[in-house]
Design a protein around this motif. Structure first.
Motif, PDB file in Angstrom:
ATOM      1  N   LYS A 107       1.110  -5.301  14.789  1.00  0.00           N
ATOM      2  CA  LYS A 107       2.384  -6.022  14.878  1.00  0.00           C
ATOM      3  C   LYS A 107       3.477  -5.321  14.058  1.00  0.00           C
ATOM      4  O   LYS A 107       3.322  -5.143  12.848  1.00  0.00           O
ATOM      5  CB  LYS A 107       2.182  -7.454  14.379  1.00  0.00           C
ATOM      6  CG  LYS A 107       3.418  -8.338  14.440  1.00  0.00           C
ATOM      7  CD  LYS A 107       3.065  -9.731  13.933  1.00  0.00           C
ATOM      8  CE  LYS A 107       4.261 -10.658  13.938  1.00  0.00           C
ATOM      9  NZ  LYS A 107       3.909 -12.000  13.402  1.00  0.00           N
ATOM     10  N   THR A 108       4.540  -4.911  14.709  1.00  0.00           N
ATOM     11  CA  THR A 108       5.722  -4.206  14.166  1.00  0.00           C
ATOM     12  C   THR A 108       5.420  -2.801  13.649  1.00  0.00           C
ATOM     13  O   THR A 108       6.284  -2.145  13.079  1.00  0.00           O
ATOM     14  CB  THR A 108       6.443  -5.005  13.050  1.00  0.00           C
ATOM     15  OG1 THR A 108       5.716  -4.896  11.827  1.00  0.00           O
ATOM     16  CG2 THR A 108       6.642  -6.454  13.415  1.00  0.00           C
ATOM     17  N   VAL A 109       4.190  -2.310  13.816  1.00  0.00           N
ATOM     18  CA  VAL A 109       3.834  -0.981  13.301  1.00  0.00           C
ATOM     19  C   VAL A 109       4.394   0.096  14.234  1.00  0.00           C
ATOM     20  O   VAL A 109       4.150   0.050  15.438  1.00  0.00           O
ATOM     21  CB  VAL A 109       2.307  -0.830  13.181  1.00  0.00           C
ATOM     22  CG1 VAL A 109       1.945   0.579  12.717  1.00  0.00           C
ATOM     23  CG2 VAL A 109       1.736  -1.873  12.224  1.00  0.00           C
ATOM     24  N   MET A 116       0.846  -1.187   0.000  1.00  0.00           N
ATOM     25  CA  MET A 116       0.000   0.000   0.000  1.00  0.00           C
ATOM     26  C   MET A 116       0.882   1.239   0.000  1.00  0.00           C
ATOM     27  O   MET A 116       1.654   1.455   0.918  1.00  0.00           O
ATOM     28  CB  MET A 116      -0.900   0.003   1.239  1.00  0.00           C
ATOM     29  CG  MET A 116      -1.672  -1.299   1.456  1.00  0.00           C
ATOM     30  SD  MET A 116      -2.878  -1.606   0.164  1.00  0.00           S
ATOM     31  CE  MET A 116      -4.027  -0.292   0.516  1.00  0.00           C
ATOM     32  N   GLY A 117       0.759   2.069  -1.010  1.00  0.00           N
ATOM     33  CA  GLY A 117       1.611   3.239  -1.099  1.00  0.00           C
ATOM     34  C   GLY A 117       0.960   4.516  -0.609  1.00  0.00           C
ATOM     35  O   GLY A 117       1.558   5.578  -0.651  1.00  0.00           O
ATOM     36  N   ASN A 118      -0.297   4.458  -0.192  1.00  0.00           N
ATOM     37  CA  ASN A 118      -1.007   5.644   0.232  1.00  0.00           C
ATOM     38  C   ASN A 118      -0.762   5.945   1.699  1.00  0.00           C
ATOM     39  O   ASN A 118      -0.114   5.187   2.409  1.00  0.00           O
ATOM     40  CB  ASN A 118      -2.505   5.462  -0.028  1.00  0.00           C
ATOM     41  CG  ASN A 118      -2.824   5.242  -1.490  1.00  0.00           C
ATOM     42  OD1 ASN A 118      -2.214   5.855  -2.358  1.00  0.00           O
ATOM     43  ND2 ASN A 118      -3.770   4.365  -1.763  1.00  0.00           N
ATOM     44  N   SER A 119      -1.337   7.044   2.172  1.00  0.00           N
ATOM     45  CA  SER A 119      -1.225   7.393   3.578  1.00  0.00           C
ATOM     46  C   SER A 119      -2.124   6.482   4.401  1.00  0.00           C
ATOM     47  O   SER A 119      -3.026   5.816   3.871  1.00  0.00           O
ATOM     48  CB  SER A 119      -1.639   8.842   3.791  1.00  0.00           C
ATOM     49  OG  SER A 119      -3.038   8.984   3.585  1.00  0.00           O
ATOM     50  N   GLY A 167       0.759  -0.679   5.652  1.00  0.00           N
ATOM     51  CA  GLY A 167       1.795  -1.033   4.692  1.00  0.00           C
ATOM     52  C   GLY A 167       2.567  -2.259   5.140  1.00  0.00           C
ATOM     53  O   GLY A 167       2.320  -2.811   6.216  1.00  0.00           O
ATOM     54  N   PRO A 168       3.520  -2.726   4.313  1.00  0.00           N
ATOM     55  CA  PRO A 168       4.316  -3.918   4.641  1.00  0.00           C
ATOM     56  C   PRO A 168       5.012  -3.771   5.986  1.00  0.00           C
ATOM     57  O   PRO A 168       5.436  -2.684   6.359  1.00  0.00           O
ATOM     58  CB  PRO A 168       5.335  -4.000   3.496  1.00  0.00           C
ATOM     59  CG  PRO A 168       4.710  -3.224   2.381  1.00  0.00           C
ATOM     60  CD  PRO A 168       3.918  -2.133   3.029  1.00  0.00           C
ATOM     61  N   ARG A 169       5.087  -4.875   6.693  1.00  0.00           N
ATOM     62  CA  ARG A 169       5.703  -4.842   8.014  1.00  0.00           C
ATOM     63  C   ARG A 169       7.218  -4.687   7.918  1.00  0.00           C
ATOM     64  O   ARG A 169       7.873  -5.308   7.084  1.00  0.00           O
ATOM     65  CB  ARG A 169       5.409  -6.136   8.782  1.00  0.00           C
ATOM     66  CG  ARG A 169       3.963  -6.268   9.214  1.00  0.00           C
ATOM     67  CD  ARG A 169       3.823  -7.371  10.231  1.00  0.00           C
ATOM     68  NE  ARG A 169       2.441  -7.521  10.649  1.00  0.00           N
ATOM     69  CZ  ARG A 169       1.675  -8.545  10.310  1.00  0.00           C
ATOM     70  NH1 ARG A 169       2.159  -9.501   9.536  1.00  0.00           N
ATOM     71  NH2 ARG A 169       0.436  -8.620  10.734  1.00  0.00           N
ATOM     72  N   TYR A 170       7.762  -3.851   8.808  1.00  0.00           N
ATOM     73  CA  TYR A 170       9.209  -3.774   8.978  1.00  0.00           C
ATOM     74  C   TYR A 170       9.563  -4.670  10.147  1.00  0.00           C
ATOM     75  O   TYR A 170       9.081  -4.478  11.265  1.00  0.00           O
ATOM     76  CB  TYR A 170       9.658  -2.343   9.276  1.00  0.00           C
ATOM     77  CG  TYR A 170      11.090  -2.259   9.762  1.00  0.00           C
ATOM     78  CD1 TYR A 170      12.147  -2.579   8.920  1.00  0.00           C
ATOM     79  CD2 TYR A 170      11.374  -1.891  11.072  1.00  0.00           C
ATOM     80  CE1 TYR A 170      13.453  -2.529   9.364  1.00  0.00           C
ATOM     81  CE2 TYR A 170      12.686  -1.843  11.526  1.00  0.00           C
ATOM     82  CZ  TYR A 170      13.726  -2.161  10.669  1.00  0.00           C
ATOM     83  OH  TYR A 170      15.018  -2.116  11.121  1.00  0.00           O
ATOM     84  N   VAL A 213      -7.192  -6.079  10.552  1.00  0.00           N
ATOM     85  CA  VAL A 213      -6.516  -5.599   9.345  1.00  0.00           C
ATOM     86  C   VAL A 213      -5.275  -4.794   9.723  1.00  0.00           C
ATOM     87  O   VAL A 213      -5.374  -3.845  10.504  1.00  0.00           O
ATOM     88  CB  VAL A 213      -7.469  -4.746   8.480  1.00  0.00           C
ATOM     89  CG1 VAL A 213      -6.763  -4.270   7.220  1.00  0.00           C
ATOM     90  CG2 VAL A 213      -8.722  -5.550   8.124  1.00  0.00           C
ATOM     91  N   GLY A 214      -4.134  -5.173   9.144  1.00  0.00           N
ATOM     92  CA  GLY A 214      -2.890  -4.477   9.439  1.00  0.00           C
ATOM     93  C   GLY A 214      -2.199  -3.916   8.215  1.00  0.00           C
ATOM     94  O   GLY A 214      -2.155  -2.710   7.999  1.00  0.00           O
TER      95      GLY A 214
END
Length: 247
Positions: free
Chosen positions: A37-39, A1-4, A229-232, A223-224
């Protein structure tokens, strides 16, 4: 997801509304729970600013850190949605209003013991492994009613429903069958009229399959990545995860 985060939330909300429309359900009956998670904290704060209030954490350490940093947001409600080890119960119970992942009697006993000390109760969901995958936690569907009944004997635990994770790398139909099974189990258990068991909630559906989950009766979708966006995932995250005691 590239949006805000705010734009992503609008998109997810639209998809929830469409799924409710397709299945003839009231959108007010489906609660969005943001999986954190990881956000990082700044993204969580963006979600709060966008009006979100329900957050779900998978790891006890992350929950402890995020809860203390976000306490100024008094309206935020935390849920625990990951595998919970008995030695982490004390930390988790302090921070959450509901635990979605009670999957064994031993955990129920540990929760009860802690809640007795704190003179309070806790809403819980019982996790069911509807896909029968060995990599997943959760009671088997065949043991669901028995586990619910056993947990209901702890007067500090209020069983509010069931939780499941859809089959990994599955077709839509396979995923749908997992969610349909959970709904069927909830109906069967409700018919037993077990004390302190309500069967009001079905926590099922994540970023890739929450639309199907809503069509099959989900009341809570977790929903995450579609929002944040992708998890770091730093290296130390894997280290901490792998060195925890598994009970």
């Amino acid at each position: 997801m590239g949006n805000s985060v705010e734009e992503n939330l609008k998109m997810v909300r639209r998809q929830i509304a469409l799924a409710c429309e397709r299945s003839g359900r009231n959108i007010a009956d489906v609660q969005l729970l943001l999986a954190t998670k990881t956000v990082p904290l700044d993204k969580l704060q963006m979600a709060v600013q966008a009006g979100e209030r329900w957050f779900g954490e998978n790891k006890a350490q992350e929950l402890r850190d995020k809860y203390s940093l976000m306490q100024q947001s008094k309206e935020v409600e935390w849920h625990f949605i990951g595998h919970l080890q008995t030695n982490k119960v004390k930390d988790v119970v302090k921070a959450v209003t509901m635990i979605h992942s009670v999957d064994r009697l031993k955990l129920g006993q540990a929760l009860h013991n802690q809640l007795v000390k704190e003179e309070r109760t806790m809403d819980i969901l019982v996790q069911i492994n509807t896909s029968y995958e060995e990599s997943k936690f959760g009671a088997t569907p065949e043991m669901a009613a028995e586990l619910v009944e056993s947990l209901s004997r702890f007067e500090t635990l209020q069983v509010k429903g069931l939780m499941t994770i859809g089959k990994l790398n599955a077709t839509n139909n396979e995923t749908r069958q997992c969610f349909r099974l959970l709904k069927q189990l909830s109906i069967q258990i409700k018919e037993k009229n077990i004390p302190r068991v309500a069967m009001e909630q079905l926590s099922m559906g994540m970023s890739g399959d929450f639309g199907i989950a809503i069509e099959e009766g989900a009341t809570i979708v977790r929903v995450g990545t579609y929002v944040f966006g992708p998890r770091y995932v730093p290296d130390e995250y894997y280290w901490n995860e792998n060195t925890e005691i598994n009970d």
